[in-house]
Design a protein around this motif. Structure first.
Motif, PDB file in Angstrom:
ATOM      1  N   SER A   1       0.829  -1.207   0.000  1.00 50.11           N
ATOM      2  CA  SER A   1       0.000   0.000   0.000  1.00 50.11           C
ATOM      3  C   SER A   1       0.864   1.257   0.000  1.00 50.11           C
ATOM      4  N   ILE A   2       1.993   1.209   0.700  1.00 51.54           N
ATOM      5  CA  ILE A   2       2.918   2.356   0.709  1.00 51.54           C
ATOM      6  C   ILE A   2       3.433   2.622  -0.698  1.00 51.54           C
ATOM      7  N   LEU A   3       3.839   1.572  -1.400  1.00 50.68           N
ATOM      8  CA  LEU A   3       4.321   1.730  -2.777  1.00 50.68           C
ATOM      9  C   LEU A   3       3.202   2.209  -3.697  1.00 50.68           C
TER      10      LEU A   3
ATOM     11  N   LYS B   1     -11.730   9.405   3.267  1.00 57.59           N
ATOM     12  CA  LYS B   1     -12.411   8.185   2.800  1.00 57.59           C
ATOM     13  C   LYS B   1     -11.397   7.046   2.678  1.00 57.59           C
ATOM     14  N   LYS B   2     -11.758   5.916   3.240  1.00 53.20           N
ATOM     15  CA  LYS B   2     -10.897   4.731   3.174  1.00 53.20           C
ATOM     16  C   LYS B   2     -11.228   3.950   1.909  1.00 53.20           C
ATOM     17  N   LEU B   3     -10.210   3.747   1.083  1.00 58.12           N
ATOM     18  CA  LEU B   3     -10.381   3.064  -0.198  1.00 58.12           C
ATOM     19  C   LEU B   3      -9.528   1.807  -0.242  1.00 58.12           C
ATOM     20  N   ARG B   4     -10.006   0.830  -0.992  1.00 53.99           N
ATOM     21  CA  ARG B   4      -9.243  -0.406  -1.195  1.00 53.99           C
ATOM     22  C   ARG B   4      -9.328  -0.774  -2.677  1.00 53.99           C
ATOM     23  N   ILE B   5      -8.174  -1.068  -3.245  1.00 56.83           N
ATOM     24  CA  ILE B   5      -8.091  -1.625  -4.600  1.00 56.83           C
ATOM     25  C   ILE B   5      -7.592  -3.051  -4.424  1.00 56.83           C
ATOM     26  N   ARG B   6      -8.317  -3.999  -4.995  1.00 57.94           N
ATOM     27  CA  ARG B   6      -7.938  -5.404  -4.825  1.00 57.94           C
ATOM     28  C   ARG B   6      -7.846  -6.093  -6.174  1.00 57.94           C
ATOM     29  N   ALA B   7      -6.677  -6.675  -6.440  1.00 60.18           N
ATOM     30  CA  ALA B   7      -6.482  -7.487  -7.635  1.00 60.18           C
ATOM     31  C   ALA B   7      -6.782  -8.926  -7.235  1.00 60.18           C
TER      32      ALA B   7
ATOM     33  N   VAL C   1      -3.736  -9.674  -4.020  1.00 62.19           N
ATOM     34  CA  VAL C   1      -3.184  -8.502  -3.339  1.00 62.19           C
ATOM     35  C   VAL C   1      -4.223  -7.383  -3.287  1.00 62.19           C
ATOM     36  N   GLY C   2      -4.083  -6.568  -2.263  1.00 67.41           N
ATOM     37  CA  GLY C   2      -4.956  -5.414  -2.126  1.00 67.41           C
ATOM     38  C   GLY C   2      -4.183  -4.267  -1.525  1.00 67.41           C
ATOM     39  N   PHE C   3      -4.632  -3.061  -1.835  1.00 71.47           N
ATOM     40  CA  PHE C   3      -3.982  -1.861  -1.340  1.00 71.47           C
ATOM     41  C   PHE C   3      -5.031  -0.993  -0.655  1.00 71.47           C
ATOM     42  N   ASP C   4      -4.758  -0.614   0.590  1.00 72.76           N
ATOM     43  CA  ASP C   4      -5.660   0.221   1.369  1.00 72.76           C
ATOM     44  C   ASP C   4      -5.042   1.604   1.506  1.00 72.76           C
TER      45      ASP C   4
ATOM     46  N   SER D   1      -2.344   8.381   1.557  1.00 72.35           N
ATOM     47  CA  SER D   1      -1.553   7.699   2.573  1.00 72.35           C
ATOM     48  C   SER D   1      -1.989   6.248   2.644  1.00 72.35           C
ATOM     49  N   ALA D   2      -1.023   5.383   2.899  1.00 72.64           N
ATOM     50  CA  ALA D   2      -1.351   3.968   3.092  1.00 72.64           C
ATOM     51  C   ALA D   2      -2.124   3.827   4.392  1.00 72.64           C
ATOM     52  N   ALA D   3      -3.109   2.946   4.391  1.00 71.89           N
ATOM     53  CA  ALA D   3      -3.908   2.692   5.589  1.00 71.89           C
ATOM     54  C   ALA D   3      -3.537   1.326   6.142  1.00 71.89           C
ATOM     55  N   ARG D   4      -3.304   1.276   7.407  1.00 72.23           N
ATOM     56  CA  ARG D   4      -3.000   0.008   8.084  1.00 72.23           C
ATOM     57  C   ARG D   4      -4.275  -0.619   8.591  1.00 72.23           C
TER      58      ARG D   4
END
Length: 152
Positions: free
Chosen positions: A25-27, A51-57, A62-65, A74-77
């Motif tokens: 997510s940081i990258l 707003k908290k967003l997630r992209i998931r392949a 893998v997913g990015f929050d 910003s990356a969300a933990r």
């Protein structure tokens, strides 16, 4: 084209799905901030704020929050709950980015899944549709000397 025409091999997906999502997510947000953030309108950024967003392949496992806050992505933990989650295969995301496939077509064929805030989903879709693809050209954010034309 068949929705399963291209997908990550299961062994690769199993390995990728075991990796922690936060470093990825940081990258991912570094790329968003470098290539996309400066092209978003102030109105869009105001609506994205917090707003908290997630992209998931899905096929890669893998997913990015991430979240828009304080002027950048910003990356969300541990984003247990998101305002909007968008899922598709890596291939379908590539088709979307290249504008070789329409998001509505993928959505209605159930190859693109949006879960959560419908208005936010439409905002993201319409915002991405309105951006000129040339903003993603490496020459826009990498040193020019890497892309010099050869004379002759």
């Amino acid at each position: 084209m068949s929705p399963t025409a291209y997908s990550f091999p299961v062994p690769v997906q199993k390995v990728l799905s075991r990796l922690p999502s936060y470093p990825g997510s940081i990258l991912f947000v570094a790329g968003l901030n470098l290539a996309l953030a400066r092209h978003l309108s102030p109105d869009t950024l105001r609506l994205l704020d917090g707003k908290k967003l997630r992209i998931r392949a899905k096929d890669a496992g893998v997913g990015f929050d991430f979240v828009w806050r304080d002027g950048s992505f910003s990356a969300a933990r541990h984003a247990d709950e998101t305002d909007l989650a968008i899922s598709a295969s890596v291939h379908d995301f590539l088709l979307l980015v290249q504008r070789k496939e329409d998001p509505d077509t993928l959505f209605f064929s159930r190859r693109l899944v949006m879960e959560g805030d419908t208005e936010l989903g439409l905002l993201v879709k319409n915002t991405l549709d309105s951006i000129d693809l040339s903003v993603f050209s490496p020459t826009n954010f990498l040193p020019g000397r890497l892309f010099r034309r050869k004379a002759g």
